[in-house]
Motif scaffolding. Structure first.
Motif, mmCIF file in Angstrom:
data_model
loop_
_atom_site.group_PDB
_atom_site.id
_atom_site.type_symbol
_atom_site.label_atom_id
_atom_site.label_comp_id
_atom_site.label_asym_id
_atom_site.label_seq_id
_atom_site.Cartn_x
_atom_site.Cartn_y
_atom_site.Cartn_z
ATOM 1 N N PHE A 29 0.795 -1.222 0.000
ATOM 2 C CA PHE A 29 0.000 0.000 0.000
ATOM 3 C C PHE A 29 0.836 1.286 0.000
ATOM 4 O O PHE A 29 0.593 2.172 -0.830
ATOM 5 N N PRO A 30 1.821 1.445 0.887
ATOM 6 C CA PRO A 30 2.582 2.708 0.872
ATOM 7 C C PRO A 30 3.275 2.972 -0.467
ATOM 8 O O PRO A 30 3.341 4.116 -0.919
ATOM 9 N N PHE A 31 3.748 1.923 -1.112
ATOM 10 C CA PHE A 31 4.429 2.079 -2.392
ATOM 11 C C PHE A 31 3.447 2.477 -3.498
ATOM 12 O O PHE A 31 3.778 3.271 -4.374
ATOM 13 N N VAL A 32 2.249 1.915 -3.450
ATOM 14 C CA VAL A 32 1.221 2.259 -4.434
ATOM 15 C C VAL A 32 0.826 3.726 -4.276
ATOM 16 O O VAL A 32 0.718 4.459 -5.268
ATOM 17 N N VAL A 33 0.628 4.170 -3.043
ATOM 18 C CA VAL A 33 0.253 5.566 -2.801
ATOM 19 C C VAL A 33 1.362 6.496 -3.294
ATOM 20 O O VAL A 33 1.093 7.504 -3.964
ATOM 21 N N GLN A 34 2.601 6.160 -2.975
ATOM 22 C CA GLN A 34 3.737 6.979 -3.425
ATOM 23 C C GLN A 34 3.792 7.045 -4.949
ATOM 24 O O GLN A 34 3.939 8.116 -5.532
#
Length: 146
Positions: free
Chosen positions: A73-78
């Motif tokens: 999730f954090p990588f997708v948001v970034q």
């Protein structure tokens, strides 16, 4: 669901459908299902706390796939923010919802095994947080019941 530079054929009938064909409905349904699992646990005579959950008990193939998806999730948001492509978040949440539903089908969350149930409830709460954060980023409602 589409990149900004792609051609868009908007189907109003799909957007109005309350079915798995509508990605927003499918994601919201996953969130509502998680809320009902949480409510079920809360109503049990012996309510299980998430504190002290042993995640090492999560060894089923579907659990591992689901955990891996949650960690992205954090990588997708970034990536979505860097590229100015919110569709990446929708695609991710739709895929995460699919993985949640597979997990839910294959792994009983609350069972007679208290420690495994505690670990699975913790996993489900992690999914609720990720879905909640993702839908909030997109300014989409978070129903607790559907």
């Amino acid at each position: 669901m589409r990149r900004l530079d792609s051609h868009l054929d908007f189907d109003i009938e799909v957007a109005k459908k309350e079915s798995n064909d509508n990605p927003v409905y499918y994601i919201q349904y996953a969130h509502a299902r998680i809320c009902s699992i949480k409510e079920f646990n809360d109503k049990q005579e012996e309510r299980l706390s998430l504190e002290g959950a042993s995640l090492s008990l999560l060894s089923h193939k579907t659990e591992k796939v689901f955990i891996r998806a949650l960690s992205e999730f954090p990588f997708v948001v970034q990536s979505a923010g860097d590229a100015l492509e919110p569709s990446k978040i929708v695609t991710y949440l739709n895929d995460l919802s699919r993985k949640f539903h597979s997990f839910y089908t294959e792994c009983r969350v609350v069972s007679s095994d208290k420690e495994l149930s505690r670990a699975r409830l913790f996993l489900v709460e992690c999914a609720r947080i990720v879905l909640s954060n993702g839908l909030n980023l997109l300014n989409i409602a978070l129903p607790e019941k559907m």
